[in-house]
Each structure stands twice: as C-alpha cells, then as structure tokens.
Design a protein around this motif. Sequence first.
Motif, mmCIF file in Angstrom:
data_model
loop_
_atom_site.group_PDB
_atom_site.id
_atom_site.type_symbol
_atom_site.label_atom_id
_atom_site.label_comp_id
_atom_site.label_asym_id
_atom_site.label_seq_id
_atom_site.Cartn_x
_atom_site.Cartn_y
_atom_site.Cartn_z
ATOM 1 N N LEU A 1 2.107 -1.562 -11.011
ATOM 2 C CA LEU A 1 2.941 -2.188 -9.996
ATOM 3 C C LEU A 1 2.772 -3.707 -9.990
ATOM 4 O O LEU A 1 3.747 -4.453 -9.833
ATOM 5 N N ALA B 1 -5.995 2.954 0.261
ATOM 6 C CA ALA B 1 -5.073 3.904 -0.364
ATOM 7 C C ALA B 1 -5.716 5.282 -0.470
ATOM 8 O O ALA B 1 -5.070 6.309 -0.231
ATOM 9 N N THR C 1 3.879 1.512 -1.329
ATOM 10 C CA THR C 1 4.411 1.654 -2.683
ATOM 11 C C THR C 1 3.370 2.256 -3.616
ATOM 12 O O THR C 1 3.675 3.123 -4.448
ATOM 13 N N LEU C 2 2.123 1.807 -3.478
ATOM 14 C CA LEU C 2 1.041 2.310 -4.312
ATOM 15 C C LEU C 2 0.797 3.798 -4.073
ATOM 16 O O LEU C 2 0.696 4.586 -5.026
ATOM 17 N N ARG D 1 0.841 -1.204 0.000
ATOM 18 C CA ARG D 1 0.000 0.000 0.000
ATOM 19 C C ARG D 1 0.875 1.252 0.000
ATOM 20 O O ARG D 1 0.570 2.247 -0.657
ATOM 21 N N VAL E 1 -5.286 5.598 -8.658
ATOM 22 C CA VAL E 1 -4.985 4.403 -7.865
ATOM 23 C C VAL E 1 -5.078 3.117 -8.695
ATOM 24 O O VAL E 1 -4.130 2.305 -8.690
ATOM 25 N N THR F 1 -10.421 -5.663 -5.233
ATOM 26 C CA THR F 1 -9.557 -4.503 -4.964
ATOM 27 C C THR F 1 -10.297 -3.347 -4.303
ATOM 28 O O THR F 1 -9.672 -2.333 -3.992
ATOM 29 N N PHE G 1 -8.204 -0.471 -2.574
ATOM 30 C CA PHE G 1 -8.156 0.874 -3.125
ATOM 31 C C PHE G 1 -8.705 1.898 -2.134
ATOM 32 O O PHE G 1 -8.232 3.033 -2.060
ATOM 33 N N GLU H 1 -2.169 2.798 -11.324
ATOM 34 C CA GLU H 1 -0.858 2.617 -10.701
ATOM 35 C C GLU H 1 -0.746 1.238 -10.073
ATOM 36 O O GLU H 1 0.314 0.621 -10.101
ATOM 37 N N TRP H 2 -1.851 0.741 -9.500
ATOM 38 C CA TRP H 2 -1.846 -0.613 -8.952
ATOM 39 C C TRP H 2 -1.584 -1.633 -10.051
ATOM 40 O O TRP H 2 -0.799 -2.567 -9.871
#
Length: 279
Positions: free
Chosen positions: A73, A98, A40-41, A38, A66, A91, A95, A69-70
């Motif tokens: 990654l 985040a 890193t996200l 999380r 979000v 998710t 999400f 980008e998830w």
Amino acid sequence: MVAALSPSRASDFMSCPLLYRFRVIDKLPSPPTQATARGTLVHAVLERLFDLPATERTIEAAVDLVPQEWQRLADEEPAMLDLLAEHDGRTDEWFAGAATLLQTWFGLEDPTRLEPAERELYVETEIDGLVLRGYVDRLDVAPGGAMRVVDYKTGRSPSEHFEGKALFQMKFYALVLWRQRGVMPKRLQLVYLGNSEIVAYEPDEQDLLGTERKVKALWQAIERAATTGDWRPSPSRLCDWCDHRALCPAWGGTPPPLPVDAAERAVDPTVTGVVEVDD
C-alpha cells in the motif's frame, strides 16, 4: 458519456451538497488519516487471508500479512508513510493497532468455515441511463444460491442517527447485484471491528425499489444543483470531521469561485462514479 454514481458520491450529496461540490467540482483532496489508512490496511489483509487454504487462516497468519500489505500500500501511495511521522517512522504501534482489529474480526467470524464467492468485487448496473457502481468487500453465496453481502468497518457501529447512511450503502450494493444478476441478496452484513459488533439486515423487494427511487431522485437533485449552481451547505455533527470546514460559509469560510465548467464537472462520470475504499 453515460452518467455514473457511486455510493461514496451519493452519500456526500445526501450529507451535504457543498461537500459534494468540494470533492467533485473543486476536486479538493482529502489526505489519508491514520484511521482511513489503518482501515485500508485491514481490508487488504482480510482480502488476502482467503488466498490461504482454510486450515491456514489463523490469526497468526493474518498478523503475518500486515507488514507485506502495508509495504504494498505504501508503494502504491507513498503519502501513507507520512502518517508514521509522529512515530518516527516506526511501524510497531501501527501494526499492533491493525493486529487488534484483526483479532476482533476472528472473534466475530471464523474464516476456516468461510469460502467467499468474491472478494473486492466490482459491481455495476445501468438504471434508466444512470450507471451505479461500487466495490463489495465480500460476497458469500450459499449452495442454494442465497447471497450475503459483507462490508468490513474498522470503526465503531454508529448510533441510530447515523446508521441509515451505512445501510444505504449496503442497499445500494444490493440493488446493483439484484439488477445485475437477477437475484436479490438475502442478507446485508456490516462487520464493525471498532466495537466488535455485526449489524445484519434482510432486504425485501420494496426496500430495494425504494432505494432505486432514492438514487434516481438524488441524481436529479445533483443535476438540478449543477444547473443552478446552488451547492448550499448542510451543517450537522459530521462537520466536525470535514476536511473542508475552513472553506464552508456555515463556519465563516469562503468557498473558492465556481469554475466556468462547474456544471459539466458536477456530473462527470469519471468523478461521480469513483468508488473509494471505505473504512
């Protein structure tokens, strides 16, 4: 090869020489956790947000970043998808977590009034044969040239007992920038999203000279441990979060045998200089 050290590996050795050994010599993996993933996200979203024009840097725009980008990654590190197993791969909650951290950040800083000079900036300098390197989350530069080093933390601000570790990392970055650019950063800023707090520090020359001496002494201690093979554990409250506790003699475990090339591995710059994403 020229010796190299990152703040991550320096912190490992300061926390526990055996942890340094496990990560550098034995190369034991530390699988991603929900907290680190999380982090890193959120870091990725905060970097990408500044690609937008200032007026478009809204919380809605950040939240919209979000999912993409998830996906990016997860494509780069498929193991991250395993973290969603307990959510049946869904998710939505992931999400939402985040998004909550992003909302906290908008309450601390206003991105419409910020124009970072650099984001995810790689910095490197050499001091007496030792290369210091790292990544700065954000570097702000005022019209007069004053620099502010900003680091995002998705956890809570630490107690005074552990605050020194975070400040060491920031002073490490400040030292590298000072030696690299000839200008001392004016302000070091840790932005904690876990409890909505900003910790700021203004370093002076004595601070950074002290950090330089500390880093040199750390490297000498690492070289000494490499020569003697003495990687003793240093038990502390941090042991509760260690991935390798089962192998630690302080907790009844047995480390793997030292490899024959342990002394070379201990100072291998391709490992000791690796910079990790810090949540």
